[in-house]
Design a protein around this motif. Structure first.
Motif, mmCIF file in Angstrom:
data_model
loop_
_atom_site.group_PDB
_atom_site.id
_atom_site.type_symbol
_atom_site.label_atom_id
_atom_site.label_comp_id
_atom_site.label_asym_id
_atom_site.label_seq_id
_atom_site.Cartn_x
_atom_site.Cartn_y
_atom_site.Cartn_z
ATOM 1 N N ARG A 111 20.109 -12.681 -85.661
ATOM 2 C CA ARG A 111 20.601 -13.056 -84.345
ATOM 3 C C ARG A 111 21.760 -14.040 -84.478
ATOM 4 O O ARG A 111 21.857 -14.770 -85.460
ATOM 5 C CB ARG A 111 19.501 -13.675 -83.495
ATOM 6 N N ALA A 112 22.625 -14.078 -83.468
ATOM 7 C CA ALA A 112 23.792 -14.959 -83.469
ATOM 8 C C ALA A 112 23.972 -15.517 -82.062
ATOM 9 O O ALA A 112 23.729 -14.805 -81.078
ATOM 10 C CB ALA A 112 25.042 -14.195 -83.909
ATOM 11 N N PRO A 113 24.386 -16.778 -81.932
ATOM 12 C CA PRO A 113 24.531 -17.379 -80.601
ATOM 13 C C PRO A 113 25.637 -16.719 -79.797
ATOM 14 O O PRO A 113 26.694 -16.371 -80.327
ATOM 15 C CB PRO A 113 24.868 -18.844 -80.919
ATOM 16 N N LYS A 114 25.416 -16.589 -78.491
ATOM 17 C CA LYS A 114 26.430 -15.991 -77.633
ATOM 18 C C LYS A 114 27.559 -16.965 -77.318
ATOM 19 O O LYS A 114 28.724 -16.630 -77.397
ATOM 20 C CB LYS A 114 25.790 -15.500 -76.332
ATOM 21 N N SER A 115 27.198 -18.188 -76.967
ATOM 22 C CA SER A 115 28.198 -19.187 -76.583
ATOM 23 C C SER A 115 27.568 -20.563 -76.659
ATOM 24 O O SER A 115 26.340 -20.706 -76.538
ATOM 25 C CB SER A 115 28.717 -18.905 -75.166
ATOM 26 N N ARG A 116 28.409 -21.614 -76.848
ATOM 27 C CA ARG A 116 27.874 -22.976 -76.842
ATOM 28 C C ARG A 116 27.407 -23.381 -75.450
ATOM 29 O O ARG A 116 26.625 -24.326 -75.304
ATOM 30 C CB ARG A 116 28.932 -23.960 -77.341
ATOM 31 N N ASP A 117 27.902 -22.670 -74.416
ATOM 32 C CA ASP A 117 27.486 -22.962 -73.046
ATOM 33 C C ASP A 117 26.231 -22.192 -72.648
ATOM 34 O O ASP A 117 25.748 -22.355 -71.522
ATOM 35 C CB ASP A 117 28.618 -22.614 -72.070
ATOM 36 N N LEU A 118 25.738 -21.344 -73.534
ATOM 37 C CA LEU A 118 24.534 -20.559 -73.247
ATOM 38 C C LEU A 118 23.491 -20.803 -74.332
ATOM 39 O O LEU A 118 23.199 -19.934 -75.156
ATOM 40 C CB LEU A 118 24.878 -19.059 -73.176
ATOM 41 N N PRO A 119 22.935 -21.990 -74.389
ATOM 42 C CA PRO A 119 21.939 -22.265 -75.435
ATOM 43 C C PRO A 119 20.688 -21.419 -75.248
ATOM 44 O O PRO A 119 20.232 -21.195 -74.128
ATOM 45 C CB PRO A 119 21.631 -23.761 -75.227
ATOM 46 N N GLY A 120 20.175 -20.938 -76.333
ATOM 47 C CA GLY A 120 18.973 -20.120 -76.284
ATOM 48 C C GLY A 120 19.219 -18.647 -76.053
ATOM 49 O O GLY A 120 18.270 -17.865 -76.017
ATOM 50 N N GLN A 121 20.498 -18.237 -75.895
ATOM 51 C CA GLN A 121 20.823 -16.828 -75.712
ATOM 52 C C GLN A 121 21.564 -16.325 -76.948
ATOM 53 O O GLN A 121 22.498 -16.983 -77.421
ATOM 54 C CB GLN A 121 21.670 -16.623 -74.458
ATOM 55 N N PHE A 122 21.160 -15.150 -77.456
ATOM 56 C CA PHE A 122 21.672 -14.670 -78.729
ATOM 57 C C PHE A 122 22.017 -13.176 -78.655
ATOM 58 O O PHE A 122 21.480 -12.428 -77.834
ATOM 59 C CB PHE A 122 20.640 -14.880 -79.846
ATOM 60 N N TYR A 123 22.929 -12.799 -79.548
ATOM 61 C CA TYR A 123 23.150 -11.394 -79.861
ATOM 62 C C TYR A 123 22.247 -11.034 -81.034
ATOM 63 O O TYR A 123 21.895 -11.887 -81.859
ATOM 64 C CB TYR A 123 24.600 -11.133 -80.261
#
Length: 218
Positions: free
Chosen positions: A52-64
């Protein structure tokens, strides 16, 4: 060949169960996911996602979710501080150093129990570093240095030395000499009654006296 040596199968009628339609479809579809697996989020990728990889620094806890190949490609181009100014980057790094939690001053309120205890007794006790809010403060809120008669501003070593002698920063030479003599007599091993704490106090007093003598205050 003689008839006695000819091959004769034991089972003349051998029947094999034909595969079911869903089994045939599963055998043909090599990209079919197993229970619990998910597809890679990269476009047109049919591989199983394993990282998994983070989507954005503004979206913590959300991943690709990517396969190993596309996860490596995504990580090469990922930059947490992209689009931020140097000041914003420094602030973010400072916040992460404290776990992004607020910090508080070590100084206690002047309404605390410790501050109230200061006024008990005829002399109270000294607060040279304004830990309990009793030092003079300026408009900026920082503790202002007391004004000495000689107009001298003391350094950290001199202030610590006076604190070890239980004296204010405005103490003059005569007052320092008198307090030094009193503490040496009180904390000396011959007069302290076997108090181990007095021995440590005497060591601090002697060190403080040397510091004040070297700086010309004593």
């Amino acid at each position: 060949m003689a008839g006695a040596f000819q091959y004769r199968p034991k089972f003349v009628d051998i029947r094999v169960r034909p595969p079911k339609p869903e089994e045939e479809a599963a055998a043909e579809d090599v990209t079919r996911l197993k229970p619990g697996e998910r597809r890679c989020d990269h476009a047109d990728c049919m591989s199983v996602a394993t990282a998994r990889a983070p989507k954005s620094r503004d979206l913590p806890g959300q991943f690709y979710w990517f396969c190993q190949q596309h996860a490596a490609e995504y990580n090469k181009s990922w930059n947490f501080f992209a689009g931020m100014t140097d000041e914003a980057i420094a602030a973010a790094q400072a916040a992460r150093a404290t776990g992004e939690r607020p910090t508080w001053s070590f100084k206690a309120s002047n309404r605390s129990r410790e501050s109230a205890a200061r006024n008990k007794g005829p002399e109270g006790w000294n607060d040279p570093f304004s830990l309990f809010g009793f030092a003079t403060t300026g408009q900026s809120g920082a503790a202002a240095a007391p004004i000495r008669a000689d107009g001298r501003t003391l350094g950290k070593l001199e202030r610590n030395a006076l604190a070890d002698l239980d004296l204010p920063e405005t103490a003059e030479k005569a007052e320092i000499r008198v307090r030094y003599t009193e503490l040496v007599k009180k904390c000396h091993p011959d007069t302290n009654g076997g108090d181990s704490g007095a021995v440590h106090k005497l060591q601090r007093v002697l060190k403080a006296w040397k510091t004040l003598k070297k700086s010309g205050l004593a």
